[in-house]
Scaffold this active site. Structure first.
Site, PDB file in Angstrom:
ATOM      1  N   SER A  33       0.827  -1.205   0.000  1.00  0.00           N
ATOM      2  CA  SER A  33       0.000   0.000   0.000  1.00  0.00           C
ATOM      3  C   SER A  33       0.859   1.252   0.000  1.00  0.00           C
ATOM      4  O   SER A  33       1.980   1.265   0.531  1.00  0.00           O
ATOM      5  CB  SER A  33      -0.862  -0.017   1.264  1.00  0.00           C
TER       6      SER A  33
ATOM      7  N   TYR B 158      -1.815  -0.279  10.247  1.00  0.00           N
ATOM      8  CA  TYR B 158      -2.079  -0.929   8.955  1.00  0.00           C
ATOM      9  C   TYR B 158      -0.865  -0.765   8.038  1.00  0.00           C
ATOM     10  O   TYR B 158      -0.357  -1.725   7.459  1.00  0.00           O
ATOM     11  CB  TYR B 158      -3.339  -0.327   8.301  1.00  0.00           C
TER      12      TYR B 158
ATOM     13  N   LYS C 209       2.006  -3.680   6.527  1.00  0.00           N
ATOM     14  CA  LYS C 209       2.393  -3.883   5.128  1.00  0.00           C
ATOM     15  C   LYS C 209       3.895  -3.625   4.954  1.00  0.00           C
ATOM     16  O   LYS C 209       4.589  -4.350   4.223  1.00  0.00           O
ATOM     17  CB  LYS C 209       1.584  -2.937   4.221  1.00  0.00           C
TER      18      LYS C 209
HETATM   19  N1  UFG Z   1     -13.237  10.888   2.647  1.00  0.00           N
HETATM   20  C1  UFG Z   1     -14.275  11.755   2.895  1.00  0.00           C
HETATM   21  N2  UFG Z   1     -15.511  11.215   3.164  1.00  0.00           N
HETATM   22  C2  UFG Z   1     -15.729   9.880   3.212  1.00  0.00           C
HETATM   23  C3  UFG Z   1     -14.655   9.007   2.973  1.00  0.00           C
HETATM   24  C4  UFG Z   1     -13.426   9.550   2.700  1.00  0.00           C
HETATM   25  O1  UFG Z   1     -14.117  12.971   2.854  1.00  0.00           O
HETATM   26  O2  UFG Z   1     -16.874   9.460   3.481  1.00  0.00           O
HETATM   27  C5  UFG Z   1     -11.932  11.445   2.290  1.00  0.00           C
HETATM   28  C6  UFG Z   1     -10.817  10.977   3.201  1.00  0.00           C
HETATM   29  O3  UFG Z   1     -10.719  11.785   4.339  1.00  0.00           O
HETATM   30  C7  UFG Z   1      -9.617  11.065   2.263  1.00  0.00           C
HETATM   31  C8  UFG Z   1     -10.202  10.751   0.878  1.00  0.00           C
HETATM   32  O4  UFG Z   1     -11.605  10.988   1.012  1.00  0.00           O
HETATM   33  O5  UFG Z   1      -9.143  12.366   2.254  1.00  0.00           O
HETATM   34  C9  UFG Z   1      -9.992   9.323   0.466  1.00  0.00           C
HETATM   35  O6  UFG Z   1     -10.398   8.487   1.522  1.00  0.00           O
HETATM   36  P1  UFG Z   1     -10.557   6.902   1.366  1.00  0.00           P
HETATM   37  O7  UFG Z   1     -11.003   6.393   2.704  1.00  0.00           O
HETATM   38  O8  UFG Z   1     -11.391   6.579   0.191  1.00  0.00           O
HETATM   39  O9  UFG Z   1      -9.097   6.408   1.043  1.00  0.00           O
HETATM   40  P2  UFG Z   1      -7.745   6.663   1.850  1.00  0.00           P
HETATM   41  O10 UFG Z   1      -6.911   7.561   1.012  1.00  0.00           O
HETATM   42  O11 UFG Z   1      -7.961   7.063   3.250  1.00  0.00           O
HETATM   43  O12 UFG Z   1      -7.246   5.176   1.975  1.00  0.00           O
HETATM   44  C10 UFG Z   1      -6.569   4.536   0.928  1.00  0.00           C
HETATM   45  C11 UFG Z   1      -6.715   3.044   1.046  1.00  0.00           C
HETATM   46  C12 UFG Z   1      -6.062   2.542   2.314  1.00  0.00           C
HETATM   47  C13 UFG Z   1      -4.679   3.018   2.353  1.00  0.00           C
HETATM   48  C14 UFG Z   1      -4.646   4.508   2.256  1.00  0.00           C
HETATM   49  C15 UFG Z   1      -3.281   5.093   2.260  1.00  0.00           C
HETATM   50  O13 UFG Z   1      -8.066   2.714   1.061  1.00  0.00           O
HETATM   51  O14 UFG Z   1      -6.102   1.141   2.334  1.00  0.00           O
HETATM   52  O15 UFG Z   1      -5.242   4.878   1.022  1.00  0.00           O
HETATM   53  O16 UFG Z   1      -3.375   6.432   2.694  1.00  0.00           O
HETATM   54  F1  UFG Z   1      -4.099   2.662   3.532  1.00  0.00           F
END
Ligand code: UFG
Length: 327
Positions: free
Chosen positions: A117, A141, A145
């Protein structure tokens, strides 16, 4: 090729199984169904319900199916949960994965593709992020990894177990048959689409005071079919005698949370209400991949880099599977 796919009933696993099956590879799926869905794997494929930490089961599968390579998806992947329950993450993603690796090498399997990741980088110090960027995860997490990547380096040196660690950026989108369905759902695109079809009253925007042009976080969304393609290419790389490596998988372009919501509005034709909420802990402002190495080593280029195409595929899947895999 005879390939063991752990976590093949999960989101990215099921799409990779779909692609490998189309290529005529002989696949065996192992999944404990804690987050995966039995319905996501074709009924005609050999399927075992169990843990990757069950060494006897792994060894039996290798013998019974002549396994030559393993693609290891099975893992817990809720970043927030990993902070509140790190034991769960280290036990499953680390300890059980080491047991899996030992069972494989003791059985003579020496090719391994690992779901890593971009979370292994932690807070980026430069954008785009290439594979030489320092790694210092900011949650358990990411550490789980990161540590398996180090185990894999040592196992290549000591035991000639060759591996490709694929560092995914933000997996998104769907094929016509397989899509993203988590319970609970924490990811942005599925939640935006839930707000589009009325399952959610609104989508929460976690923070609009980040140092980005519109104040919301920027991510590199990558189509799940492109991720699956990279796994198939990684298997080919290893089968051809290729050495171990770590590879980023992203499109190299970033979209903000508001970009995603606006694109989904135009694709779905729905208003999609949103509310600004506090920042979510541990979200870096910007994550964008440099994926040059994926092209150099695997000849991989994303086939569906456009955000519209990615979101449309997820929406089409949602319309066709309104209850996800529950129906
Ligand atoms: N977000 C929102 N509202 C939501 C969900 C997410 O505003 O309902 C925002 C989050 O704060 C973030 C962006 O949208 O800024 C993306 O969020 P995601 O949860 O879709 O994805 P992440 O970037 O947090 O997570 C992804 C992978 C993880 C990995 C991570 C690394 O899903 O497995 O990238 O940062 F660990």
């Amino acid at each position: 090729m005879n390939v063991l796919i752990t976590g093949g009933a999960g989101y990215i696993g099921s799409v990779t199984v779909e692609l490998l099956r189309q290529r005529g590879e002989r696949i065996v799926v192992l999944d404990n169904l804690s987050n995966g869905h039995r319905e996501a794997v074709n009924i005609d494929l050999p399927f075992y319900t169990g843990n990757v930490g069950n060494a006897n089961l792994i060894k039996q599968i290798v013998i019974d199916h002549g396994i030559e390579a393993c693609v290891h998806f099975a893992a817990y992947a809720y970043v927030g949960e990993s902070v509140t329950d790190p034991a769960k993450y280290f036990e499953n993603n680390l300890t059980q994965t080491i047991t899996l690796l030992n069972a494989l090498r003791e059985s003579g399997v020496d090719q391994f593709v690992f779901s890593s990741s971009c979370a292994t980088y932690g807070e980026p110090i430069r954008i785009p992020i290439d594979e030489t960027h320092p790694q210092w995860p900011v949650n358990p997490y990411g550490w789980s990894k990161f540590m398996i990547e180090r185990v894999l380096e040592a196992y290549q040196t000591a035991y000639d177990l060759r591996s490709v660690s694929l560092r995914y950026f933000n997996a998104a989108g769907a094929t016509t048959v397989h899509g993203e369905y988590h319970d609970p759902e924490t990811h942005l695109i599925p939640n935006v689409l839930r707000a589009a079809n009325g399952e959610l009253e609104y989508v929460s925007v976690f923070g609009n005071d980040y140092p980005t042009p519109d104040g919301t976080c920027i991510r590199d969304y990558i189509h799940v079919s492109d991720l699956a393609d990279a796994h198939v290419r990684s298997l080919d790389h290893l089968a051809g005698g290729g050495m171990s490596t770590e590879i980023n998988l992203g499109n190299g372009s970033g979209f903000s949370v508001l970009d995603v919501i606006n694109t989904a509005r135009s694709i779905t034709g729905n208003q999609i209400r949103s509310t600004i909420e506090d920042r979510r802990g541990g979200d870096p402002p910007q994550l964008i991949a440099d994926s040059k190495r994926a092209y150099e080593v695997l000849g991989w280029k994303p086939g569906f880099p456009e955000l519209e195409v990615i979101i449309r595929s997820a929406w089409d899947w949602k319309l066709a599977h309104p209850a996800g895999y529950r129906e």
